[in-house]
Design a protein around this motif. Structure first.
Motif, PDB file in Angstrom:
ATOM      1  N   GLN A 394       0.830  -1.201   0.000  1.00 28.44           N
ATOM      2  CA  GLN A 394       0.000   0.000   0.000  1.00 28.44           C
ATOM      3  C   GLN A 394       0.869   1.257   0.000  1.00 28.44           C
ATOM      4  O   GLN A 394       0.619   2.197  -0.765  1.00 28.44           O
ATOM      5  CB  GLN A 394      -0.918   0.002   1.223  1.00 28.44           C
ATOM      6  N   ILE A 395       1.878   1.249   0.838  1.00 30.64           N
ATOM      7  CA  ILE A 395       2.770   2.414   0.923  1.00 30.64           C
ATOM      8  C   ILE A 395       3.487   2.641  -0.404  1.00 30.64           C
ATOM      9  O   ILE A 395       3.575   3.766  -0.901  1.00 30.64           O
ATOM     10  CB  ILE A 395       3.772   2.232   2.080  1.00 30.64           C
ATOM     11  N   LYS A 396       3.998   1.558  -1.006  1.00 31.04           N
ATOM     12  CA  LYS A 396       4.713   1.682  -2.273  1.00 31.04           C
ATOM     13  C   LYS A 396       3.808   2.188  -3.395  1.00 31.04           C
ATOM     14  O   LYS A 396       4.261   2.872  -4.307  1.00 31.04           O
ATOM     15  CB  LYS A 396       5.327   0.340  -2.672  1.00 31.04           C
ATOM     16  N   SER A 397       2.537   1.858  -3.336  1.00 27.33           N
ATOM     17  CA  SER A 397       1.600   2.272  -4.387  1.00 27.33           C
ATOM     18  C   SER A 397       0.997   3.647  -4.118  1.00 27.33           C
ATOM     19  O   SER A 397       0.202   4.144  -4.923  1.00 27.33           O
ATOM     20  CB  SER A 397       0.476   1.243  -4.534  1.00 27.33           C
ATOM     21  N   GLY A 398       1.369   4.256  -2.989  1.00 29.71           N
ATOM     22  CA  GLY A 398       0.839   5.584  -2.662  1.00 29.71           C
ATOM     23  C   GLY A 398      -0.480   5.551  -1.940  1.00 29.71           C
ATOM     24  O   GLY A 398      -1.202   6.552  -1.911  1.00 29.71           O
ATOM     25  N   ALA A 399      -0.820   4.412  -1.335  1.00 27.30           N
ATOM     26  CA  ALA A 399      -2.112   4.253  -0.662  1.00 27.30           C
ATOM     27  C   ALA A 399      -1.913   3.809   0.783  1.00 27.30           C
ATOM     28  O   ALA A 399      -2.549   2.864   1.249  1.00 27.30           O
ATOM     29  CB  ALA A 399      -2.970   3.243  -1.414  1.00 27.30           C
ATOM     30  N   ALA A 400      -1.047   4.508   1.504  1.00 25.46           N
ATOM     31  CA  ALA A 400      -0.773   4.177   2.905  1.00 25.46           C
ATOM     32  C   ALA A 400      -2.034   4.335   3.753  1.00 25.46           C
ATOM     33  O   ALA A 400      -2.996   4.996   3.350  1.00 25.46           O
ATOM     34  CB  ALA A 400       0.345   5.073   3.428  1.00 25.46           C
ATOM     35  N   PRO A 401      -2.046   3.754   4.948  1.00 25.89           N
ATOM     36  CA  PRO A 401      -3.249   3.803   5.790  1.00 25.89           C
ATOM     37  C   PRO A 401      -3.719   5.212   6.150  1.00 25.89           C
ATOM     38  O   PRO A 401      -4.898   5.407   6.461  1.00 25.89           O
ATOM     39  CB  PRO A 401      -2.821   3.030   7.044  1.00 25.89           C
ATOM     40  N   ASP A 402      -2.828   6.199   6.127  1.00 27.13           N
ATOM     41  CA  ASP A 402      -3.210   7.568   6.499  1.00 27.13           C
ATOM     42  C   ASP A 402      -3.535   8.442   5.294  1.00 27.13           C
ATOM     43  O   ASP A 402      -3.539   9.672   5.381  1.00 27.13           O
ATOM     44  CB  ASP A 402      -2.097   8.224   7.319  1.00 27.13           C
TER      45      ASP A 402
END
Length: 425
Positions: A394-402
């Protein structure tokens, strides 16, 4: 003046459309029919043998859909186009003639979550695989290519973060490797970018988004540049070798620049059956008529909202490339000179819980799993569109939890900002 020489605003209204010869109807009619009457047996045989172009059966060809295909091909600067049932279907249609069991593609880590899942999970059932690479690291892209790589895949403006891909650099890598570059141009649209001008071989769209623009249609399209030499190597036998289903016909030898388009209809739609419906094509044709006007408003609103968000104390990061602080700002003039689109993310200092609560507080924004609507839309990717991914993915794809993804609509910018202001935690 030929249609190819006319301006974008003219082509988005007139390309692919002529008054109906039977009735004089000025808008493209909805040809809601399954099949078409053949003139005689010889005519039918010629159509089925690909010796003559015409309408056979609406799983393959339909006049309403054909008009849409022509219009999109002209707007993208392609040799032809094939419409299908969704953006995901377009991705399968684009890769189907290129891939065999054991083959792979090199794809950007910054892709829509559903695309990442399709590439990393569903492709396994076909014997295909995807190598995910940060496309800002061109050396890593080069290193990922091997003898079984059949394509490179990226998005012009990546969903969800709005990152702009350096298409020229990636196209040069694909060209050196002798493989096609496939670019998803959904979030940019042909108004903001023509990937073919930057070296793309194939362009795909989810027509569900900006092209239709009103949240009524699910559809996809594959546009072929007509510039790739499918016979330059033995990597693409579906296009460069005899096709058993058509008595040994060689698509590239027979159809030249139109080879991929003919294969997409004669093999792809025939056997995969991911057909667009004519009513959906009609809605998309009408939507495209105002594409440039809508995109200008989308971009202007996105710029205003991003500038406001960048100053808000509740937000730790805004990814919109239109901001001078963005590391992708310098790519706008080369890749998307008319603007950086209307899709970007914001990171909330309050984290995951603040994202969920803020979405619930919004009144003007619609909480939906879509983008590119005339309405402003919001979603929390980590719990929805990218929930199938690990947190690291998610973080690598730009969709982190925040992170919240915003698709900025064409309402008054001040009203969009007011809704965010009252909603954010």
């Amino acid at each position: 003046m030929s249609e190819e020489q006319q301006g974008f605003d003219t082509r988005q209204i007139h390309a692919g459309a002529q008054p109906d010869p039977a009735t004089g109807a000025r808008q493209v009619p909805i040809y809601q029919t399954t099949a078409y009457q053949f003139r005689d047996s010889a005519h039918a045989a010629a159509l089925f043998g690909l010796q003559e172009v015409g309408f056979i059966y609406s799983r393959l060809t339909n006049p309403t859909i054909a008009a849409l295909q022509d219009r999109i091909a002209q707007l993208e600067g392609g040799a032809g186009a094939v419409c299908c049932s969704s953006g995901h279907a377009a991705q399968i249609m684009a890769l189907f003639p290129l891939m065999m069991p054991g083959c792979n593609i090199v794809a950007s880590t910054r892709l829509y979550g559903g695309t990442l899942t399709q590439f990393t999970q569903t492709f396994k059932r076909f014997g295909w695989s995807a190598k995910l690479v940060d496309f800002d690291d061109t050396d890593a892209v080069k290193a990922a290519i091997d003898d079984n790589t059949r394509a490179i895949f990226c998005e012009t403006i990546a969903n969800p973060g709005g990152y702009i891909t350096d298409l020229d650099a990636i196209a040069a890598i694909a060209n050196d490797a002798g493989i096609p570059l496939i670019v998803d141009n959904t979030t940019a649209t042909p108004y903001l970018c023509n990937p073919i001008d930057h070296g793309a071989t194939l362009v795909v769209h989810s027509l569900t988004k900006y092209m239709t623009g009103n949240g009524t249609v699910t559809g996809g399209v594959v546009v072929d540049s007509g510039k790739f030499d499918w016979s330059a190597s033995d990597k693409f036998p579906s296009l460069s070798q005899p096709e058993p289903a058509y008595h040994g016909l060689n698509f590239h030898e027979t159809f030249g620049p139109a080879a991929f388009t003919f294969h997409g209809i004669a093999i792809g739609l025939r056997d995969l059956g991911m057909t667009m419906n004519p009513q959906g094509a009609h809605y998309t044709l009408m939507g495209i008529e105002t594409l440039s006007l809508r995109m200008q408003k989308h971009v202007a609103n996105a710029q205003a909202v991003a500038e406001w968000a960048a100053k808000d104390d509740r937000i730790s990061e805004v990814t919109y490339p239109g901001l001078t602080a963005s590391p992708y700002h310098d790519r706008i003039s080369r890749i998307v000179p008319k603007g950086a689109g209307a899709l970007f993310t914001i990171r909330l200092k309050g984290g995951y819980d603040a994202c969920v609560a803020s979405v619930s507080n919004m009144k003007l924004f619609s909480h939906v799993a879509n983008l590119g609507d005339a309405r402003s839309l919001v979603i929390h990717p980590a719990s929805t569109t990218h929930s199938q991914l690990t947190e690291d993915e998610q973080i690598k794809s730009g969709a982190a939890p925040d992170v919240l993804r915003l698709s900025i609509g064409i309402e008054d910018a001040k009203d969009i900002i007011a809704d965010l202001d009252q909603a954010l935690i």
